[in-house]
Design a protein around this motif. Structure first.
Motif, short mmCIF file in Angstrom:
data_model
loop_
_atom_site.label_atom_id
_atom_site.label_comp_id
_atom_site.label_asym_id
_atom_site.label_seq_id
_atom_site.Cartn_x
_atom_site.Cartn_y
_atom_site.Cartn_z
N GLU A 1 -8.47 6.54 -7.32
CA GLU A 1 -8.22 7.95 -7.05
C GLU A 1 -8.84 8.75 -8.19
OE1 GLU A 1 -3.94 8.42 -6.94
OE2 GLU A 1 -3.88 8.62 -9.13
N LYS B 1 -7.36 3.82 -11.26
CA LYS B 1 -6.83 2.93 -10.22
C LYS B 1 -5.72 3.65 -9.49
CE LYS B 1 -7.76 -1.86 -11.16
NZ LYS B 1 -7.74 -2.73 -12.36
N HIS B 2 -5.67 3.51 -8.19
CA HIS B 2 -4.57 4.07 -7.40
C HIS B 2 -3.29 3.33 -7.78
CE1 HIS B 2 -2.13 5.19 -3.94
NE2 HIS B 2 -3.06 6.05 -3.55
N PRO B 3 -2.18 4.05 -7.99
CA PRO B 3 -0.96 3.36 -8.46
C PRO B 3 -0.43 2.34 -7.45
CG PRO B 3 -0.51 5.67 -7.90
CD PRO B 3 -1.99 5.50 -7.87
N LYS B 4 -0.71 2.52 -6.18
CA LYS B 4 -0.09 1.61 -5.20
C LYS B 4 -1.10 0.84 -4.36
CE LYS B 4 3.91 4.65 -4.73
NZ LYS B 4 4.44 5.78 -3.93
N LEU B 5 -2.24 1.44 -4.11
CA LEU B 5 -3.19 0.83 -3.18
C LEU B 5 -4.36 0.20 -3.93
CD1 LEU B 5 -3.27 3.74 -0.55
CD2 LEU B 5 -2.04 1.57 -0.37
#
Lengths: 431, 431
Positions: free
Chosen positions: B87, B79-83
């Motif tokens: 990734e 999982k993308h850390p912010k979006l």
């Protein structure tokens, strides 16, 4: 007032009064009954005029109706007494328009030229309906196949500044102060599309100014051309196989009645299952020689050769690795034998000819440049194509499937002229 | 070996090691990390190269990668850390092909001519991806709409022997020993189709040799043209409205992300609900006059007038009953006022211009003959068309919807040149 329904919907209206709007297709009478076959484009229904149900004037008028009279028929939907379909007991009959003269296409045998001259009317006959419905189903199946697999439709241009495979057989158009050519193939553009969108396809008309008058050639025909980045020849052959199986399944599932109308044995099509035979060009040559044909390595295959090879198999056969010398400039050579191209043709069963041509594309800049020079092609016109090898070139492959030959095969039609609504051939530009 | 997956499928592979095959779209570094944005046509993913996860050589190589380098990236999906996306933590990186020279399209502002000259590469950018995906969705929605309503696809010919609306603006082609013209419209053929199959449509490229250089004109553009037997102008307007609503709904449902990428406010499209306003030509003239435009009865509308009218409404507006004198020969006159044609144009909102033109066709033989004569058209070329009035003529109607203008409207694109993969215009024939 009774609702207008289409003939294909009649089963849902059993016992109800409805209006059918259509044309008189056929007629027979037995004293107290007139049987009027009415077509509305979605089917043909028998409408029954019983002398006790209508006025004497209407009953007499029904007897005088000419073929192709436009009609509105009001009546009750009933089960056909003998056939697994519905008929209509007529209560009212309105003539929308009587023909101004006798309809030129009758039950008698017309010559092909006559029928082609009257193509705009010939389309009204049962067999043409069936073939065009199968065609439409094939188109829908193809588009559904690619859309469902994440391909993006990328329409290729029709006007092109240069030829994909040389300038012979091209139609030239005056384009303001320049010359343009009508596309023979969207492939080069699909290669650009695949580098942008990964998996793409185009599906549109293509053109060949061939002077050949054969049962397999049109000057204007439709082709679907998928192209996939990071796909090799094996992947390409898998994709071609999957596409054909999906199309045949959908046609069998949804157009069985049309196949019956055409007298096409669905049993032959039910054999079209994975895996398809895959043979090399060398093996194909051997098959031809065994069959007593004069064939030697380096020959390209014409319709006769394709028919001989197809008769060996009960489903489409994939022939791969032709000599590079007889194939187009963009084909990648087999690293294991550089005399061969990593290409594949798919030959339909039963002598319906080549329906697919494709393969892996040369992705090395220097090799494409050399091939353009060796084929005497105008380098300048291919600069943009070479850009695809300059900026992140990757292995890629694709193919083109001809719609009309596929329709001919699935419908069992001898000549491609009946596979497209308004065929264009060497001596046929109208209607 | 890890499986090759497409970026759009990453969510299904969270926590797994996968291979992404694509091209370097963008890159940034922060000492111990390289962030490589990789595109594969189905999306763009951030791949993270952490110096502890790879060899020093690979870490250094990653820093030197140029835009559009072809790559195979192996790593774990996270999982993308912010979006709200995924990734890849890179374990291995293989360069398939580095560009042979610097990629010509960078973040800087290029002129339109430069981008159009490099259309084959420009297609690789985010905005072009989004527009072409919306285009493909619109095409699929249109075909699904008609196939789902029992219409039969009847491909119209591209080569035609005669002009549908006069010979100006036609591209001429040498057709062996004859002359042919590229189709401007499949309508006349669809009228034959509707008399045969009831409800038909064609969908293909059409051509106009117009010398106009406007933001709404292409020489080659795609058009869908339904035609229905026994349908009148009101039915035609209903059909046009239903089609537009269905297309907008499908694009909103399936291509919302692409609309966001394009900066298109979906709120404007969500207003496109039944019923659309329907105004007469006379009312349209009044609107123009109220807006201070010089407009009088008998004028045709150009882009400026369409924009003024469209700004009065929050959804497409149907303008019906133009003066017959400014419309084509085949239009049926209004029985209540024979100076008017039973026609309709649909104007897109927000100044995107006319997207549909159509109407009810003249079905009376004598009137069509008179109109052909009054328009100075070559009678002989229309004999087959007159046959449709000789043999069971019925009321019928249809329209043509232009794909590129519809794409421009839904995507919010100012110029139609970005609505088609390889646009063809007055001074644009390549790549």
């Amino acid at each position: 007032m009774a609702p207008h329904v289409y003939i294909e919907e009649l089963a849902r209206h059993e016992g109800q009064e409805v209006v059918i709007k259509g044309w008189l297709y056929n007629k027979r009478s037995s004293g107290k009954l007139h049987f009027l076959e009415v077509r509305d484009g979605t089917g043909i229904v028998q409408t029954v005029v019983f002398h006790k149900d209508v006025s004497p004037e209407m009953f007499a008028a029904a007897d005088r109706l000419a073929q192709e009279t436009a009609l509105e028929v009001t009546g009750t939907v009933r089960k056909h007494p003998k056939l697994p379909e519905h008929e209509i007991s007529v209560r009212d009959l309105r003539v929308v328009a009587a023909p101004t003269q006798e309809y030129p296409i009758g039950p008698k045998d017309h010559g092909t030229a006559f029928l082609m001259d009257h193509r705009h009317l010939w389309l009204r006959s049962k067999l043409q309906h069936a073939a065009l419905r199968v065609r439409a189903e094939i188109v829908a199946a193809i588009r559904g196949f690619f859309d469902g697999r994440g391909f993006t439709l990328v329409d290729a241009p029709i006007f092109t500044p240069a030829a994909c495979e040389g300038t012979t057989n091209l139609f030239e158009v005056g384009y303001f102060d320049e010359k343009a050519y009508l596309t023979q193939s969207g492939q080069l553009y699909m290669e650009a599309g695949a580098m942008a969108l990964g998996k793409v396809y185009c599906f549109g008309p293509t053109f060949r100014a061939e002077k050949s008058k054969t049962r397999r050639h049109l000057t204007e025909f439709w082709m679907v051309e998928p192209e996939v980045a990071f796909m090799d020849l094996d992947g390409d052959m898998d994709l071609a196989e999957d596409l054909i199986v999906a199309v045949v399944e959908q046609v069998l599932g949804r157009r069985r009645r049309e196949l019956e109308t055409l007298g096409r044995d669905p049993g032959r099509l039910e054999q079209v299952k994975r895996p398809f035979p895959r043979i090399t060009y060398a093996e194909a040559i051997a098959i031809l020689q065994q069959a007593g044909k004069e064939a030697k390595s380096g020959d390209d295959f014409g319709g006769d050769e394709e028919t001989v090879i197809s008769e060996r198999f009960d489903r489409p056969v994939l022939i791969h690795r032709y000599p590079a010398d007889i194939k187009a400039f963009y084909m990648k050579r087999d690293p294991e034998d550089p005399r061969l191209a990593l290409c594949v043709d798919v030959i339909a069963p039963e002598g319906y000819g080549e329906i697919i041509g494709g393969g892996q594309r040369e992705d090395d800049l220097a090799k494409v440049e050399a091939s353009i020079a060796a084929h005497d092609l105008p380098r300048q016109a291919f600069e943009w194509y070479l850009d695809l090898r300059r900026y992140g070139t990757v292995p890629h492959a694709g193919f083109g499937l001809g719609v009309e030959r596929t329709v001919a095969w699935l419908c069992g039609l001898h000549h491609v002229r009946e596979t497209i609504p308004f065929p264009r051939m060497l001596e046929r530009l109208s209607p």
